[in-house]
Design a protein around this motif. Structure first.
Motif, PDB file in Angstrom:
ATOM      1  N   SER A 150      -9.812  11.361   0.257  1.00 52.71           N
ATOM      2  CA  SER A 150      -9.892  12.646   0.318  1.00 52.71           C
ATOM      3  C   SER A 150     -10.726  12.026   2.049  1.00 52.71           C
ATOM      4  O   SER A 150     -11.246  12.009   3.501  1.00 52.71           O
ATOM      5  N   LEU A 151     -12.383  11.725   1.790  1.00 54.01           N
ATOM      6  CA  LEU A 151     -13.412  11.393   2.739  1.00 54.01           C
ATOM      7  C   LEU A 151     -12.832  10.248   3.014  1.00 54.01           C
ATOM      8  O   LEU A 151     -13.198  10.364   4.795  1.00 54.01           O
ATOM      9  N   LEU A 152     -12.781   8.914   3.023  1.00 52.61           N
ATOM     10  CA  LEU A 152     -12.466   7.848   3.086  1.00 52.61           C
ATOM     11  C   LEU A 152     -11.299   8.109   5.010  1.00 52.61           C
ATOM     12  O   LEU A 152     -11.408   7.411   5.529  1.00 52.61           O
ATOM     13  N   GLY A 153     -10.538   9.221   3.950  1.00 48.18           N
ATOM     14  CA  GLY A 153      -9.218   8.557   5.141  1.00 48.18           C
ATOM     15  C   GLY A 153      -9.518  10.238   6.225  1.00 48.18           C
ATOM     16  O   GLY A 153      -9.266   9.591   7.457  1.00 48.18           O
ATOM     17  N   LEU A 154     -10.830  10.044   6.036  1.00 53.18           N
ATOM     18  CA  LEU A 154     -11.328  11.564   7.486  1.00 53.18           C
ATOM     19  C   LEU A 154     -11.208  10.901   8.066  1.00 53.18           C
ATOM     20  O   LEU A 154     -11.915  11.030   9.473  1.00 53.18           O
ATOM     21  N   ILE A 155     -13.004   9.506   7.674  1.00 58.41           N
ATOM     22  CA  ILE A 155     -13.543   9.293   8.612  1.00 58.41           C
ATOM     23  C   ILE A 155     -13.274   8.018   8.935  1.00 58.41           C
ATOM     24  O   ILE A 155     -13.332   6.972   9.911  1.00 58.41           O
ATOM     25  N   ALA A 157     -11.532   5.447   7.344  1.00 50.78           N
ATOM     26  CA  ALA A 157     -12.581   3.794   6.548  1.00 50.78           C
ATOM     27  C   ALA A 157     -11.617   2.409   6.668  1.00 50.78           C
ATOM     28  O   ALA A 157     -10.368   2.936   6.781  1.00 50.78           O
ATOM     29  N   LYS A 158     -12.026   0.778   6.558  1.00 53.32           N
ATOM     30  CA  LYS A 158     -11.054   0.071   7.134  1.00 53.32           C
ATOM     31  C   LYS A 158     -10.278   0.501   5.771  1.00 53.32           C
ATOM     32  O   LYS A 158      -9.832   0.039   6.099  1.00 53.32           O
ATOM     33  N   SER A 159     -10.488   0.618   4.913  1.00 52.86           N
ATOM     34  CA  SER A 159      -9.899   0.555   3.552  1.00 52.86           C
ATOM     35  C   SER A 159      -9.031   1.453   3.542  1.00 52.86           C
ATOM     36  O   SER A 159      -7.798   1.007   3.303  1.00 52.86           O
ATOM     37  N   LYS A 162      -6.331  -0.305   6.114  1.00 52.87           N
ATOM     38  CA  LYS A 162      -5.710  -0.798   5.984  1.00 52.87           C
ATOM     39  C   LYS A 162      -4.279  -1.118   4.898  1.00 52.87           C
ATOM     40  O   LYS A 162      -3.156  -0.838   4.419  1.00 52.87           O
ATOM     41  N   ALA A 163      -4.366  -0.155   3.991  1.00 47.41           N
ATOM     42  CA  ALA A 163      -3.754   0.779   2.435  1.00 47.41           C
ATOM     43  C   ALA A 163      -2.550   1.717   3.068  1.00 47.41           C
ATOM     44  O   ALA A 163      -1.457   1.263   3.024  1.00 47.41           O
ATOM     45  N   GLN A 164      -2.937   1.864   4.283  1.00 49.93           N
ATOM     46  CA  GLN A 164      -2.361   2.847   4.824  1.00 49.93           C
ATOM     47  C   GLN A 164      -1.160   2.045   5.675  1.00 49.93           C
ATOM     48  O   GLN A 164       0.551   2.096   5.793  1.00 49.93           O
ATOM     49  N   ALA A 165      -1.757   1.289   6.095  1.00 49.65           N
ATOM     50  CA  ALA A 165      -0.934  -0.119   6.973  1.00 49.65           C
ATOM     51  C   ALA A 165       0.396  -0.521   6.056  1.00 49.65           C
ATOM     52  O   ALA A 165       1.465  -0.578   6.620  1.00 49.65           O
ATOM     53  N   GLU A 166      -0.122  -1.369   4.669  1.00 46.98           N
ATOM     54  CA  GLU A 166       0.576  -1.571   3.917  1.00 46.98           C
ATOM     55  C   GLU A 166       1.866  -1.080   3.058  1.00 46.98           C
ATOM     56  O   GLU A 166       2.380  -0.744   2.699  1.00 46.98           O
TER      57      GLU A 166
END
Length: 316
Positions: A150-155, A157-159, A162-166
């Protein structure tokens, strides 16, 4: 039909599988293999134990006896399954080829690590979500890992982005393959029945499985929908690194698309071979006609007589 391949480690090996429910023996010493790149059909009369086999493979049931091994690599070291069995472990990691003993694994590990996906007799879409959302939610585990839970998604983050676009790219790819791009924003529950069936298979494919288990995918389909289903399953077999194991009562579907057929009766295997071998097997015909064991010889004699009659008719 799939091309003939050299001898390799089977994708799935079911050995002496037995499942008892109290005094009831649902599966009795079943052994068979599903080769990588094949469509393997598991057929038999109602109550033969087909869904119980699926439940054991996918971790819904823990078999009473037996071993169910899935090998991601076609070239496993000799005796790798035996050594893994003796070690008491559930799997070897991917660096060692990815070998899994499914009877030791809970269902969520079978999905996430062994990469087995499944559909059910009754469609289980999220009917209130859109068609596109159903395909994205299938990739929830990968998206959660990319978000750092959740944290990296909230901010942002590029990772994660990228995963969301894929995930969206993979979902739109499968929407195109099942010809539902124009319905992407519609609730999945509004789709016709045949489209829902194909959407459920596409959702399973979004998890990138090595083995796709389909429980009666042609149930309730009309001839056009069955044709579309056959085309989709052939595409998955021929173009993706995915083998298919299916339960099906529609024998026209089974005989048209299967590379390998396993026949059950009362939880035991009575035949195992190509579609041509199976449809001419007296034990299979007797099982579907519901005759007793002692009557199988009469069935066999009748088949031989019919075949000899056809030969005589074709003789100048």
């Amino acid at each position: 039909m799939a091309a003939i391949r050299p001898s390799t480690t089977p994708l799935l090996s079911v050995e002496h599988l037995t499942m008892r429910f109290g005094g009831l023996v649902a599966i009795d010493g079943l052994s068979f293999k599903a080769e990588r790149g094949d469509i393997t059909a598991l057929i038999g009369p109602n109550g033969a134990g087909k869904t119980t086999v699926f439940n054991c493979i996918t971790g819904f049931y823990k078999p009473t006896i037996g071993r169910i091994a899935l090998a991601h690599s076609a070239q496993m070291p000799p005796h790798a399954v035996e050594r893994l069995t003796e070690s008491g472990r559930r799997w070897l990691d991917r660096a060692k080829g990815g070998l899994f003993l499914l009877e030791r694994m809970p269902d969520f590990e079978i999905t996430a690590k062994a990469k087995i996906a499944r559909t059910f007799q009754n469609i289980r879409l999220f009917t209130g979500m859109t068609v596109l959302e159903n395909l994205i939610v299938a990739q929830h585990n990968a998206l959660m890992r990319a978000s750092g839970w959740s944290l990296l998604g909230l901010i942002g983050a590029k990772s994660f982005t990228k995963a969301q676009a894929e995930a969206i790219e993979r979902a739109t790819f499968w929407l195109d393959k099942i010809n539902l791009t124009h319905r992407a924003d519609d609730p999945a529950g509004d789709l016709p029945y045949g489209d829902q069936r194909r959407l459920e298979i596409a959702r399973a494919m979004c998890t990138r499985p090595r083995l796709l288990c389909l429980d009666e995918p042609a149930a309730g389909l009309n001839p056009r929908e069955s044709h579309d289903l056959n085309s989709l399953l052939r595409y998955i077999r021929d173009e993706h690194d995915t083998a298919i194991l299916l339960i099906e009562h529609d024998m026209s579907v089974v005989m048209e698309i299967s590379d390998h057929v396993v026949v059950l009766e009362h939880g035991a295997k009575i035949a195992d071979g190509t579609p041509d071998e199976i449809k001419n097997d007296p034990a299979v015909i007797a099982a579907y006609l519901g005759v007793e064991d002692e009557e199988e010889s009469a069935v066999e004699a009748e088949i031989a007589q019919l075949q000899s009659g056809r030969t005589a008719e074709g003789t100048p």
